[in-house]
Scaffold this motif. Structure first.
Motif, PDB file in Angstrom:
ATOM      1  N   CYS A   1     -31.789  10.348  47.347  1.00  0.00           N
ATOM      2  CA  CYS A   1     -31.466  10.760  46.046  1.00  0.00           C
ATOM      3  C   CYS A   1     -30.483  11.771  46.044  1.00  0.00           C
ATOM      4  CB  CYS A   1     -32.977  11.443  45.590  1.00  0.00           C
ATOM      5  SG  CYS A   1     -33.180  12.644  46.652  1.00  0.00           S
TER       6      CYS A   1
ATOM      7  N   ARG B   1     -36.755  16.787  46.527  1.00  0.00           N
ATOM      8  CA  ARG B   1     -36.959  15.692  45.386  1.00  0.00           C
ATOM      9  C   ARG B   1     -38.014  14.520  45.769  1.00  0.00           C
ATOM     10  NH1 ARG B   1     -37.681  11.448  42.481  1.00  0.00           N
ATOM     11  NH2 ARG B   1     -37.590  10.508  44.418  1.00  0.00           N
ATOM     12  N   CYS B   2     -37.609  13.915  46.828  1.00  0.00           N
ATOM     13  CA  CYS B   2     -38.584  12.771  47.503  1.00  0.00           C
ATOM     14  C   CYS B   2     -39.794  13.380  47.788  1.00  0.00           C
ATOM     15  CB  CYS B   2     -37.860  12.266  48.414  1.00  0.00           C
ATOM     16  SG  CYS B   2     -36.576  11.225  47.775  1.00  0.00           S
TER      17      CYS B   2
ATOM     18  N   CYS C   1     -29.848  14.066  50.965  1.00  0.00           N
ATOM     19  CA  CYS C   1     -30.807  12.937  51.081  1.00  0.00           C
ATOM     20  C   CYS C   1     -30.007  11.523  50.804  1.00  0.00           C
ATOM     21  CB  CYS C   1     -32.145  13.229  50.283  1.00  0.00           C
ATOM     22  SG  CYS C   1     -33.201  11.410  50.115  1.00  0.00           S
TER      23      CYS C   1
ATOM     24  N   CYS D   1     -36.593  16.698  51.993  1.00  0.00           N
ATOM     25  CA  CYS D   1     -36.181  16.389  50.594  1.00  0.00           C
ATOM     26  C   CYS D   1     -37.197  17.050  49.404  1.00  0.00           C
ATOM     27  CB  CYS D   1     -35.627  14.908  50.289  1.00  0.00           C
ATOM     28  SG  CYS D   1     -35.219  14.552  48.820  1.00  0.00           S
TER      29      CYS D   1
HETATM   30 ZN    ZN Z   1     -34.665  12.498  48.433  1.00  0.00          ZN
END
Ligand code: ZN
Ligand code: ZN
Length: 888
Positions: free
Chosen positions: A351, A182-183, A348, A180
């Motif tokens: 998110c 973003r994470c 994900c 992911c």
């Molecule tokens: Zn994520």
């Protein structure tokens, strides 16, 4: 004297007080195990420490609490172990967001300061769930509350990790994972949600090296990954490309030449039959790359941007790069076509960012050996699933299971106990933190990753009981008796607890699993904040009382069906609680005239004193209800249990038994016995209701015992056992006949508009209920103000004649009914029916209506016409009877 109850049932005055008392007095603390007392245990599915309770939790906790309270009342030494989960990604996201609001970032703070900030946040808000559970009446043992990151559980996590590593069941390696951006962490297969989407399929031409003008065309949905291609594969059986095997093609836009290889990954019947191989960014290609010992190229960084290996595209976001690459291919004349393409897009779970398959170094659990044993215990019946079909879903998943990626690039969680020496390259996995490198005495650095949250929750049934120490709790309460949880975590959690429990404890973590339904809104829509259809458990609890909300959830919890939750149901069950409250008020007021009434003892036998049929009946019903509840609760048929209780209290206890008792309490003879039975029956009934409605039953039970209860709390009172010999079908049939007689007399009164007090003589011809006759006659006389005159049979059916399966009734209406007024009323009624019937019939006769009306409307109109015809017939019969009577 009985205490005076508030006039109106106000749960807000009762519930918080009892909730507090139960916890302060430590009533639900499991006892030290001792011989002769059976232990019964359940561990809570730990809610995320980030959260507050939602309706799904409340359903889960209600069902758990009903079972737990029931088992406790059955005399078991019960442990309901509560706790929360540190919820790695979720918690880190919440705290990061709140820090961002203060203009701070995790990276600036550094790992130590950030972790301390999360702990501070946990200390501040982590108790919210506990407070909410207490308010909702959850009968947990708070002295044994655990948190997945507390010291004991952290030790268990490390012990399990190191042991699995030593056994070769945990390994570290470079593999393709779900990333992911973003994470900025790897996530497991289960944490990726797949959804249908429309993408584009790009046909790209690869020039064959040394054969100008010859191309191999491949298709891809992610053209930016071309930059990481290391081969093009064709099927070994594909005649079209045989001559190209061993040759090279040029990867467009890069100038790199890569080999054409033969591999089954290419299917002649799909597309052009040639596929690009990108081991760094695709799971299947990764496997093909391993087979052919191909290099691995990675062209994306942690954040989803093109990295330094992407040449001119370096620094571009992956989606911008996709556009740019497509344009450049077009310009270079290497794009053979673009089509819309249906695909499954992985996002994900946390998110919603599109997941990027990406090669990286991670830790994995080698799952197959663990899965094998976990399948065996279910096959052998050592764990029973309810509903049963969940076992099949479990087997299917276990059969296709992949190695479990357990490392996460987060800071909040159990840090992986692995250390590296940069000087000599040694890696150490250890139970205790090592001081220095055992090889070269050089400095060590610990792995920066933490473990997947589900790794620690997978140990929950034994780590919470003190493992790896051989504690008394572990001996007494493992395996746990039951797990109640939702379907959504069957694989995440239930399966992993079974794998790890069997492996480390040598026995199953629980003997039974009940998978509960989902709570949806009244229209069966998923509750979500964006839709605005969320029902907050604490808000409705405040409004209707916890007992009413609990009862609603139980009543709707039929196994395998989702719950369509509507507030009207809660309102209805608040009225039910109120009905029971009023019953208690009635009993207390009526019994104040019996000051010497003996208290009910500690053991409830559900047997009547004396031989009055009304007492025999209510105790027969109590025994039947107790038996039915035992069966329903043992089979997790909570809706059945709720339904049984509702019907018993409302229709039998309140509507009939109390009414019948009232008459007897006013008579000079038998009143003491009636009073004693009334108290005993109510006491037993409260115990039966207690697991579902703990608050109102505790309040009324304490009041009923007038300050000297046989146990400190009703929660310790034994659950009444059903005694089959006290169930008397003929007595029940007699009382049912009484109910029908009284109801019939009441409707006669209402039909003929007779004043309720006007005395009425009724001839009654019984069919088989003679044995109950004296009691019924007396009761009917009192309840319906009617004198019943038994006759063999009713020869001529006159005005008001009633026939039922059990008896015929002929009221004596002469002198009570004003014949003229009655005739006028009936004629008017008849005329109304006739007009409405004519309208309905005309509609039905109309061809146009029949063609236009939908089937539902048509059927409804037909039903109305039939009902009107029946009413018309009845009015005619009454008018004939009236005419007959007027003649005489
Ligand atoms: Zn994520
Ligand atoms: Zn070293």
């Amino acid at each position: 004297m009985f205490p005076e109850l508030e006039k109106v049932y106000t749960p807000q005055h009762i519930e918080p007080r009892w909730a507090r008392t139960w916890v302060e007095q430590r009533y639900f603390q499991a006892a030290e195990p001792r011989p002769g007392k059976e232990n019964w245990s359940l561990v809570i599915p730990p809610p995320n420490v980030t959260g507050s309770l939602h309706m799904g939790h409340m359903l889960e906790h209600t069902l758990i609490d009903i079972t737990v309270r029931w088992q406790r009342m059955r005399g078991k030494n019960v442990l309901w172990l509560p706790g929360t989960d540190h919820a790695g990604i979720a918690t880190q996201m919440v705290v990061e967001r709140s820090l961002a609001a203060e203009g701070k970032s995790r990276q600036e703070m550094g790992r130590e300061a950030f972790t301390e900030a999360v702990w501070a946040w946990k200390r501040q808000s982590g108790d919210r769930i506990r407070e909410q559970m207490i308010r909702l009446g959850a009968s947990c043992d708070w002295s044994r509350e655990r948190f997945t990151l507390d010291a004991g559980l952290s030790r268990a996590v490390r012990e399990v990790f190191v042991t699995l590593y030593e056994q070769g069941l945990i390994y570290r390696g470079r593999y393709i994972v779900n990333w992911c951006p973003r994470c900025q962490t790897a996530v497991s297969d289960l944490e990726v949600t797949h959804e249908a989407a429309t993408g584009k399929l790009y046909q790209v031409r690869y020039a064959v090296v040394g054969e100008p003008g010859t191309y191999l065309t491949v298709a891809t949905t992610r053209p930016e990954t071309i930059l990481a291609d290391v081969a093009v594969a064709v099927n070994p059986r594909d005649e079209r490309y045989r001559h190209l095997l061993g040759r090279h093609v040029e990867v467009p836009l890069t100038g790199r030449a890569v080999p054409v290889i033969a591999d089954e990954i290419a299917q002649p019947e799909f597309g052009t039959g040639a596929v690009k191989i990108t081991p760094g960014h695709d799971a299947n290609d990764f496997a093909a790359g391993e087979r052919h010992h191909l290099p691995q190229l990675v062209i994306l960084d942690d954040t989803g941007r093109m990295n330094e290996h992407a040449g001119a595209y370096a620094g571009l976001d992956r989606f911008a790069a996709r556009e740019r690459v497509a344009e450049d291919l077009q310009q270079a004349g290497l794009l053979a076509g673009i089509q819309d393409h249906a695909l499954s897009l992985g996002r994900c779970q946390r998110c919603r960012t599109v997941i990027e398959p990406r090669i990286s170094t991670q830790w994995f659990v080698k799952i197959a050996p663990l899965a094998q044993d976990a399948v065996k215990v279910v096959e052998q019946g050592k764990i029973r699933f309810t509903p049963e079909n969940n076992a099949k879903i479990y087997f299917d998943w276990m059969a296709n299971i992949h190695d479990w990626c357990i490392s996460r690039q987060l800071w909040w969680g159990h840090r992986i106990p692995a250390w590296y020496c940069d000087r000599c390259g040694t890696m150490i996995v250890a139970r205790e933190d090592p001081a220095g490198c055992p090889g070269c005495a050089g400095p060590l650095r610990q792995d920066t990753d933490v473990l997947d949250t589900w790794f620690s929750s997978g140990l929950w049934p034994f780590s919470t009981l003190g493992w790896p120490e051989p504690t008394a709790d572990l001996a007494a309460f493992y395996p746990t008796s039951l797990l109640i949880t939702g379907f959504d975590i069957l694989f995440f959690w239930v399966a992993r607890m079974i794998m790890l429990g069997v492996h480390f404890m040598g026995d199953v973590p629980f003997r039974e699993v009940y998978i509960h339904a989902l709570v949806r809104d009244a229209d069966k829509q998923k509750m979500s904040k964006t839709k605005g259809n969320v029902i907050d458990p604490l808000a409705v609890t405040e409004k209707y009382g916890t007992d009413a909300v609990r009862f609603t959830l139980a009543a709707m919890a039929a196994p395998g069906t989702d719950i369509a939750l509507a507030e009207e149901r809660m309102q209805g069950y608040a009225a039910f609680a109120n009905k029971i409250w009023n019953a208690a008020r009635f009993i207390f007021m009526n019994l104040s005239q019996f000051p010497h009434l003996a208290a009910v003892g500690s053991e409830v036998t559900l047997r009547a004193q004396g031989d009055h049929p009304v007492d025999a009946w209510i105790f027969s019903r109590l025994n039947a209800v107790a038996g039915r509840l035992e069966r329903s609760l043992a089979e997790y048929r909570y809706h059945d249990a709720a339904d049984t209780l509702y019907h018993f209290f409302w229709d039998e206890f309140c509507d009939w038994y109390l009414e019948l008792s009232k008459i007897r309490l006013q008579q000079s003879e038998g009143a003491e016995v009636a009073a004693a039975n009334l108290v005993a029956a109510f006491e037993g009934a409260l115990r039966l209701l207690h697991p579902v409605m703990p608050f109102v039953t505790e309040e009324l039970w304490q009041a009923l015992h007038r300050g000297a209860p046989p146990y400190t709390t009703i929660a310790f009172a034994p659950f009444p056992r059903s005694d089959g010999s006290a169930i008397q079908p003929e007595v029940e049939a007699g009382l049912e006949a009484l109910q029908v007689v009284v109801s019939q007399i009441r409707s006669l009164r209402s039909f003929w508009q007779l004043a309720p007090k006007a005395p009425l003589r009724i001839a009654v011809a019984w069919r088989g209920q003679e044995r109950q006759l004296p009691a019924i006659q007396a009761a009917a006389q009192a309840l319906a103000n009617a004198e019943l005159v038994p006759v063999e049979r009713i020869a001529a059916q006159g005005l008001g004649f009633v026939t039922t399966p059990g008896f015929d009734l002929q009221p004596e209406l002469r002198g009570l009914v004003n014949l003229d007024a009655e005739r006028q009323r009936l004629e008017k009624e008849r005329a109304t029916h006739a007009t409405r019937l004519a309208t309905a019939q005309a509609k039905l006769a109309s061809e146009g209506f029949r063609q236009r009306a939908n089937p539902g409307v048509l059927a409804e109109t037909e039903r109305i016409a039939a009902e009107l015809a029946r009413q018309l017939e009845h009015a005619d019969a009454s008018l004939r009877a009236l005419a007959e009577m007027a003649k005489n």
